[in-house]
Structure formats: structure tokens, C-alpha cells
Design a protein around this motif. Structure first.
Motif, PDB file in Angstrom:
ATOM      1  N   LEU A  55      48.938 -29.387-178.538  1.00 18.45           N
ATOM      2  CA  LEU A  55      49.575 -28.225-179.154  1.00 18.45           C
ATOM      3  C   LEU A  55      49.428 -28.273-180.675  1.00 18.45           C
ATOM      4  O   LEU A  55      49.289 -27.234-181.326  1.00 18.45           O
ATOM      5  CB  LEU A  55      51.053 -28.176-178.761  1.00 18.45           C
ATOM      6  CG  LEU A  55      51.777 -26.848-178.991  1.00 18.45           C
ATOM      7  CD1 LEU A  55      51.097 -25.720-178.248  1.00 18.45           C
ATOM      8  CD2 LEU A  55      53.234 -26.953-178.564  1.00 18.45           C
ATOM      9  N   HIS A 113      52.418 -21.458-175.366  1.00 21.98           N
ATOM     10  CA  HIS A 113      52.292 -22.877-175.028  1.00 21.98           C
ATOM     11  C   HIS A 113      53.465 -23.685-175.584  1.00 21.98           C
ATOM     12  O   HIS A 113      53.874 -24.680-174.974  1.00 21.98           O
ATOM     13  CB  HIS A 113      50.962 -23.417-175.563  1.00 21.98           C
ATOM     14  CG  HIS A 113      49.774 -22.820-174.882  1.00 21.98           C
ATOM     15  ND1 HIS A 113      48.472 -22.952-175.337  1.00 21.98           N
ATOM     16  CD2 HIS A 113      49.685 -22.053-173.760  1.00 21.98           C
ATOM     17  CE1 HIS A 113      47.647 -22.315-174.524  1.00 21.98           C
ATOM     18  NE2 HIS A 113      48.358 -21.766-173.559  1.00 21.98           N
ATOM     19  N   GLU A 164      50.510 -33.686-174.568  1.00 14.64           N
ATOM     20  CA  GLU A 164      50.601 -32.234-174.656  1.00 14.64           C
ATOM     21  C   GLU A 164      51.038 -31.804-176.057  1.00 14.64           C
ATOM     22  O   GLU A 164      50.607 -30.766-176.562  1.00 14.64           O
ATOM     23  CB  GLU A 164      51.586 -31.708-173.602  1.00 14.64           C
ATOM     24  CG  GLU A 164      51.097 -31.895-172.178  1.00 14.64           C
ATOM     25  CD  GLU A 164      51.846 -31.011-171.185  1.00 14.64           C
ATOM     26  OE1 GLU A 164      52.333 -29.942-171.590  1.00 14.64           O
ATOM     27  OE2 GLU A 164      51.944 -31.410-170.014  1.00 14.64           O
ATOM     28  N   ARG A 221      49.229 -17.034-178.313  1.00 12.89           N
ATOM     29  CA  ARG A 221      48.910 -18.084-177.340  1.00 12.89           C
ATOM     30  C   ARG A 221      49.649 -19.380-177.683  1.00 12.89           C
ATOM     31  O   ARG A 221      50.157 -20.058-176.790  1.00 12.89           O
ATOM     32  CB  ARG A 221      47.402 -18.330-177.317  1.00 12.89           C
ATOM     33  CG  ARG A 221      46.960 -19.275-176.205  1.00 12.89           C
ATOM     34  CD  ARG A 221      45.467 -19.275-176.056  1.00 12.89           C
ATOM     35  NE  ARG A 221      44.815 -19.784-177.250  1.00 12.89           N
ATOM     36  CZ  ARG A 221      43.500 -19.784-177.430  1.00 12.89           C
ATOM     37  NH1 ARG A 221      42.715 -19.265-176.502  1.00 12.89           N
ATOM     38  NH2 ARG A 221      42.975 -20.276-178.534  1.00 12.89           N
ATOM     39  N   GLU A 235      46.143 -26.905-181.562  1.00 15.86           N
ATOM     40  CA  GLU A 235      46.186 -25.449-181.416  1.00 15.86           C
ATOM     41  C   GLU A 235      46.877 -24.805-182.620  1.00 15.86           C
ATOM     42  O   GLU A 235      46.456 -23.752-183.111  1.00 15.86           O
ATOM     43  CB  GLU A 235      46.924 -25.098-180.126  1.00 15.86           C
ATOM     44  CG  GLU A 235      46.719 -23.670-179.673  1.00 15.86           C
ATOM     45  CD  GLU A 235      47.339 -23.418-178.311  1.00 15.86           C
ATOM     46  OE1 GLU A 235      47.938 -22.345-178.130  1.00 15.86           O
ATOM     47  OE2 GLU A 235      47.229 -24.312-177.437  1.00 15.86           O
TER      48      GLU A 235
END
Length: 343
Positions: free
Chosen positions: A200, A169, A196, A165, A203
Motif C-alpha cells: 500500500l 485498498h 500488505e 484506488r 501505491e
């Protein structure tokens, strides 16, 4: 039906291992002659953690803390009696011992609990201190053995899915950055890209954490040689993703500065938009190795291999990169000074 039951047993150990460990440790404590067998399943319940390494760590902390607390209390309690001050005094003594031995704070908690309970129950039930040590050891051993020998937790697939994932991204962010650069690299749009990028990063941190958990879960699994090889490969691939993210972060920072300088031309936007799209495709194609375990080789496209500094800039690229990084270090500290002055 059998397949579903087998999958449930394999994938939900935290559900059935705890009651199994509690039942077996109770019986083992009763068989050992304990008058307080509930202490064994209590320890077993606490020792069933998400990973085997955490279970072993907690079991060790509880056993050491219990032994220390019982010994301190058993020797001193007859001379000071039971009251609030004696409880506080013994806990202080136990905490100092743990501190001097440089043990974890969790051991301090176990020492304090043992001191409190032993101080209260010792006069009423003389066998309680010895039962507490023995049953704690029984519960810890039973819990750890069950966790290690019966379907030890395996979070490799979870970590892998997080990496897939993240790679998706990261690819999207390369394409979005390319579009932003092609359209003039306007600073008004920069906060959106930076937001963004920050999302990220979170993440990436989560994927790294899950990979660490997967690695820990295999540390005490003696039958997981193939899985260790898989986790080593995932770790190598995570390093590649982390490096790619770091480079994209630096590139976005440079584009923002370039745009603010007023020297960013349409031709620059066209060239670097193409480069960023090529890099996005590179990450996208690389991700197929994560999607398909059978695919072990990856060859970059000729377009990505062609991204190199022009010949006339060959001698300038390294000092320029160094100056950019040195400048960033200075600016970071300038921000810190500004923040302290205004806080």
C-alpha cells in the motif's frame, strides 16, 4: 466519429504533437535560411516531453548547452584541430564550465554533443555552428509553444483514479487489520499485514507521483483556473489519505508490540476490532467525495466521533504516544548499528 477524433486529439497529444512540431520547425528553419534544417525538428522531437514543465526544462537545457558548446568549440577548434585528444580536451573544458555554473547534468550532455558535432562539421560546413544555434532555438520554441497552446497534457483524472484506488485498498487494510486484531492479534499473522502495508505504501507513492505530474502539467496552462482549484482540492485530500495511512502504520506497529507483551486480551481485541472497522467505514464513506465531484461535504459518523481515549487515560495518552515514538527512533538506530556490525 467526430467525437472519437476529438477525444483522440485531446487525450493523445504525445502522438501528434511531435510530428507537427517537427514539420513546423523544419519549415521555420528553412524560412530562416538554414543550411541544416534537420537540426530544428531534431530539437523539437526531443523537447516534446510528458508534461509541459519537463518540455520547458529540456528545451532550456538544450538551448543553453548548444550555445555553450558551439561558442567553446568555435573559438578554440581552429587552434587544436580534430582528433580524439582535442575532442576530449574541449569536452573537459565544457564540463568544467557547466560545473562551475552549477547547471544540471543534462546541460553537460548537450554541451558535449554540440562540441563533438561542431568540431567535426565546422571545417566541412562553416555555417554549421550558427545554424545549430539558430535551429536549436527554433525547434525548442516551436515544441514548447505547441505543447502549451494545443491541448496541454492534463493528468488530473489519472491522478484522481489512483487516489480512489488507494482509498479503496486503505479501507480494505483497515478491515483486515480489524479482523486480525479481533482474532487475537497473533504475531504469526503480522508479516502478512506488514507486507500488505508495504504494498500500500508503494501505491501511495505512485499516487503522489501522479498527482505531482498533474500539478506540473497545469503550471504553464493559462486557461486552467478551474483545474487548478481541482488539483488544490485533490492535494488536500491526498494529505488526508497520507495521514490516515501513517496512522494505520503506527497502529499496526503498536498492535504487534502489544501482542508480543502478552497483555493483549480478548476484550482489547473486541474493542479495537470495532474501532478499526469504524475507521475503515470512515475512509470508505469519505471516498464518496472522490467518486462524486458534486459532493463537497463529508460528515463523520457518530461512531467514529466516539473513538476517544477513556477518561481515566486522558492524562496518559500523550506521554505514552511520545514514549512509543521515542522508543521506535532508538530501535531504528539499533537496527542500523546491528546491520553495520554484521555487514
Amino acid at each position: 466519429m467526430k467525437t472519437k477524433l476529438a477525444d483522440f486529439i485531446r487525450n493523445n497529444g504525445i502522438v501528434w504533437k511531435m510530428p507537427l512540431a517537427a514539420a513546423l520547425s523544419w519549415e521555420a528553419a528553412k524560412w530562416g535560411g538554414s543550411n541544416h534544417p534537420y537540426l530544428a525538428p531534431l530539437t523539437a522531437i526531443l523537447c516534446i516531453q510528458i508534461t509541459v514543465s519537463k518540455s520547458i526544462q529540456f528545451a532550456w537545457q538544450r538551448v543553453i548547452g548548444t550555445i555553450a558548446g558551439v561558442l567553446v568549440t568555435s573559438y578554440i577548434a581552429p587552434y587544436i584541430g580534430l582528433n580524439g585528444w582535442s575532442i576530449g580536451l574541449l569536452m573537459l573544458l565544457g564540463s568544467i564550465i557547466v560545473w562551475r555554473m552549477n547547471l544540471d547534468h543534462a546541460v553537460t550532455i548537450q554541451v558535449a554533443i554540440s562540441i563533438l558535432l561542431v568540431l567535426y562539421f565546422q571545417s566541412k560546413m562553416p555555417s554549421y555552428p550558427y545554424d545549430r544555434i539558430r535551429d536549436t532555438v527554433i525547434g525548442a520554441v516551436v515544441a514548447v509553444l505547441i505543447h502549451i497552446l494545443l491541448f496541454p497534457p492534463d493528468s488530473i483524472n489519472t491522478a484522481k483514479q489512483k487516489m480512489i484506488r488507494f482509498a479503496d485498498h486503505l479501507t480494505v487494510l483497515f478491515f483486515k487489520t480489524a479482523e486480525w486484531v479481533e482474532n487475537g492479534c497473533y504475531t504469526s499473522k503480522a508479516p502478512t499485514i506488514e507486507k500488505e502495508l508495504q504494498t500500500l505504501f508503494q501505491e501511495l507513492h505512485q499516487a503522489t507521483t501522479d498527482l505531482d505530474k498533474a500539478n506540473q502539467s497545469l503550471r504553464y496552462n493559462l486557461l486552467a483556473q478551474k483545474k487548478r482549484a481541482a488539483i488544490d482540492e485533490l492535494t488536500r485530500q491526498m494529505d488526508q489519505l497520507r495521514s490516515s495511512f501513517a496512522n494505520l502504520s503506527d497502529m499496526i506497529r503498536i498492535f504487534i508490540k502489544w501482542s508480543k507483551s502478552g497483555n493483549f486480551s480478548k476484550e482489547d481485541g473486541r474493542i479495537w476490532g470495532d474501532h478499526l472497522n469504524t475507521l475503515g467505514l470512515l475512509v470508505k464513506n469519505w471516498k464518496t467525495m472522490l467518486d462524486d465531484p458534486k459532493q463537497t461535504m463529508f460528515e463523520p459518523t457518530s461512531a467514529s466521533l466516539a473513538i476517544k481515549a477513556p477518561a481515566h487515560m486522558a492524562n496518559e495518552q500523550y506521554p505514552l504516544a511520545l514514549y512509543m515514538n521515542a522508543e521506535q527512533v532508538v530501535q531504528d538506530f539499533q537496527k542500523n548499528i546491528f546491520f553495520n556490525k554484521n555487514s
